[in-house]
Design a protein around this motif. Sequence first.
Motif, short mmCIF file in Angstrom:
data_model
loop_
_atom_site.label_atom_id
_atom_site.label_comp_id
_atom_site.label_asym_id
_atom_site.label_seq_id
_atom_site.Cartn_x
_atom_site.Cartn_y
_atom_site.Cartn_z
N ALA A 73 0.86 -1.16 -0.06
CA ALA A 73 -0.03 0.03 0.09
C ALA A 73 0.88 1.28 0.01
O ALA A 73 0.67 2.30 -0.82
CB ALA A 73 -0.80 0.01 1.09
N ARG A 74 1.87 1.20 0.72
CA ARG A 74 2.77 2.47 0.75
C ARG A 74 3.81 2.52 -0.68
O ARG A 74 3.65 3.88 -1.07
CB ARG A 74 3.66 2.18 1.91
N GLY A 126 1.97 2.00 -5.05
CA GLY A 126 1.22 2.99 -5.65
C GLY A 126 -0.01 2.60 -5.91
O GLY A 126 -0.85 3.50 -6.82
N ILE A 127 -0.74 1.53 -5.55
CA ILE A 127 -1.78 0.78 -6.12
C ILE A 127 -2.88 1.28 -4.82
O ILE A 127 -2.33 1.19 -3.96
CB ILE A 127 -2.04 -0.47 -6.53
N TRP A 128 -4.15 1.25 -5.05
CA TRP A 128 -5.27 1.52 -4.17
C TRP A 128 -6.49 0.98 -4.91
O TRP A 128 -6.46 0.86 -5.96
CB TRP A 128 -5.26 3.00 -3.47
N GLY A 129 -7.40 1.32 -4.04
CA GLY A 129 -8.85 0.75 -4.70
C GLY A 129 -8.98 -0.61 -4.94
O GLY A 129 -8.33 -1.44 -4.25
N GLN A 130 -9.63 -0.88 -5.93
CA GLN A 130 -9.89 -2.23 -6.48
C GLN A 130 -8.35 -3.04 -6.83
O GLN A 130 -8.13 -3.98 -6.68
CB GLN A 130 -10.69 -2.27 -7.79
N LEU A 156 -5.62 -2.41 -5.32
CA LEU A 156 -4.92 -2.92 -4.06
C LEU A 156 -5.67 -4.13 -3.74
O LEU A 156 -5.19 -5.38 -3.36
CB LEU A 156 -5.03 -1.77 -2.98
N LYS A 157 -7.11 -4.11 -3.86
CA LYS A 157 -7.82 -5.41 -3.15
C LYS A 157 -7.43 -6.86 -4.00
O LYS A 157 -7.30 -7.94 -3.35
CB LYS A 157 -9.20 -5.09 -3.33
#
Lengths: 528, 188
Positions: A373-374, A377-381, A383-384
């Motif tokens: 996560a740090r 650079g990916i997040w939202g779907q 990251l999931k």
Amino acid sequence: MGLVYSLPLCFSQRSIALPMNETVDAVVIGTGAGGAPLLARLAKAGLRVVALEAGKHWNPKQDFATDEKEQEKLFWTDERLSAGNDALAFGSNNSGIGVGGSTLHYTAYTPRAQPTDLRIRTDFGVGEDWPLDFATDIDPYYDEVEQFLGVSGPSPYPWGPPRKKAYALGPLPINGAGQLMERGCKTVGIKTSPAANAALSAGYYQEGVGFRHACTNRGFCQAGCSVGAKASMDVTYLPLAVHYGAEIRSECFVTQLVQDASGKISEVIYVKNGQEERIRCKNVFLCAGTVETPRLLLMNGLANDSGQVGRNIMAHTALQIWGEFDEDVRPYKGIPGALISEDTHRPKNADFVGGYLLQSIGAMPLTYITQMARKRGIWGQELKRAAAAYNHVAGINILGDCLPYERNFLELSDEKDRRGLPKPRIHFSNGESEERMTAHADKIMRDIWDAAGAKNVWSFPRNAHVIGTCRMGHDADTSVVNADGRSHDIPNLYISDNSTFPSALSVNPALTIMALALRTADKFLANT
Amino acid sequence: MNYTAITLLETDLVTDPTRNVLIARLNAPARQPAFFLPDEFTLLEAVCDRLVPQQAAERIDMAGQIDKRLTEGEGDGWRYDDMPPDAEAYRLGLRGITESAEVMFGNSFQNLPDVQQDKVLADIQSMVAPGETWKQLPADRFFEELMADAAGAYYSHPLAQAEINYVGMADGSGWERIGLNELEEREK
């Protein structure tokens, strides 16, 4: 199969009330890899020794959960300020607290340094040589520490000079990440071996403790071994020290070292339960690690005629490459550092100083996902999805040498922490050598992971371990302690932790810290 | 699967120390904010829902965990030197998100449709979001800290562990099958 504990994992501490005005022979500050072996050696020699540890004394079987968030209690959470182009992470990255220090959370990966690690200046014209001879000053202590802890490893060991003794125990079983690194390295032509790890591959008799249980493959070394198989100090050197009469005082935070008229340290002041307490002593062994050792000296204005206290900070290059595999990897199982290669110790045609090792890495889920996560650079779907792939994830990383630079140092900031003490500020930027080494390793690791079948590969740039803030040397103008760990400026002050390392080495520091701790104790005993 | 991170907690495949911690976390009620003001808290909830989306009937209280941490003054042992202390960073950061949303889309962040909320956050992450606040607070660092906190709160929760089929907490008897494609019954 149920677990059988032959002996309590938490050694009992007799409560000894010091007579008023008793002066102990030595106070040891910090109970990690630098303090614990030394404490045991001094106690065995009959000295009256007291160790002061900032953190708690845990009972692993009762207190340690298989839950990373709960186990954050093993990490030093007083805040450090991190500056520089490659600002270092602290806390769970490299800093422990508790009886056992950072060995409570170390990965137990214990390769030996090679003789060339001590000769960076001689071989490359930059950096520093160690004021020690590998064969006489370090090698015998490696033997002793490894046999005592029950390091599990391959014999003969494929790299470095021949050893006098085989490892007492054969290597630990290889997990999925290790198998993948074996597969990938075989394809690209890199030799691998099961690694040396300070965790028991079979039940082992531990002097001062009794029988320690074999590793059960919890894969939780970095968040606390609840089984006693990992060789943290609390189940190895510390019970031995207590067996020989040492006293350990936990939850005691040292704040001051008081000098007498002659300039020697005569008293140590610490805070326990919010109250100041004092202990008179003939000698002090400062073993609080590369951040807290110089911090204490700077706060007290001591032992710094050289101006080198806090300077020369080094941190190993530690780039990690992660990938997803078709196989079920289940990276939470097995000793995290199952495999090693030291083929890259001194690569041909290298455009950098020193070298590095390659290591397979298991991963606990919270550590893996929050690092991702740090840094990914990916997040939202996105990251999931990546988090949901955890059961198929494996990593490989390097551990490489690092040069000291003027711009990398520790200082006291103006900001106070919750104890009312100045927060340390650590400045760190990789130099050209470290960047070239990392680029070299990045290519090799991606080739290995590609050959092993990895998809969705991502890299996590990282530096591991902080080292070198009170370096040893023959010259009192450019070093803080001599080759025996004794302060150049204060004759009864010694340092025993990796703040004394004049170069970073291309291996994890713990084994070398413990070896030098024994040597420091022996030199002290021989000279008193 | 034979078991999930939730059902395992009722078995002796999990040690007591592990069980106690995870059951407490599973059963903890949603938190009333003590650090954040009500508007700040609803904004933080909306932000966390974009960073780590959740569809389950039972919600994981990321914003509550962050509020708890800041109320208790707990940290992870370090911060970037060019960032203010955590409490100030969050207040400024939330103000910055509000500001950017207003400048970019003329509305509060909470009222924006998902795709616009994501655009605001992406621009903050890339340091191109408008707003005076971002001159006082490094946008990329704040985003990183927020991500670490949100993901940490989410994936330490048994519901999230069940979501990713993680059963590593069930190590009461250790692991014997640890190689590739080697699963024990409780992992299947």
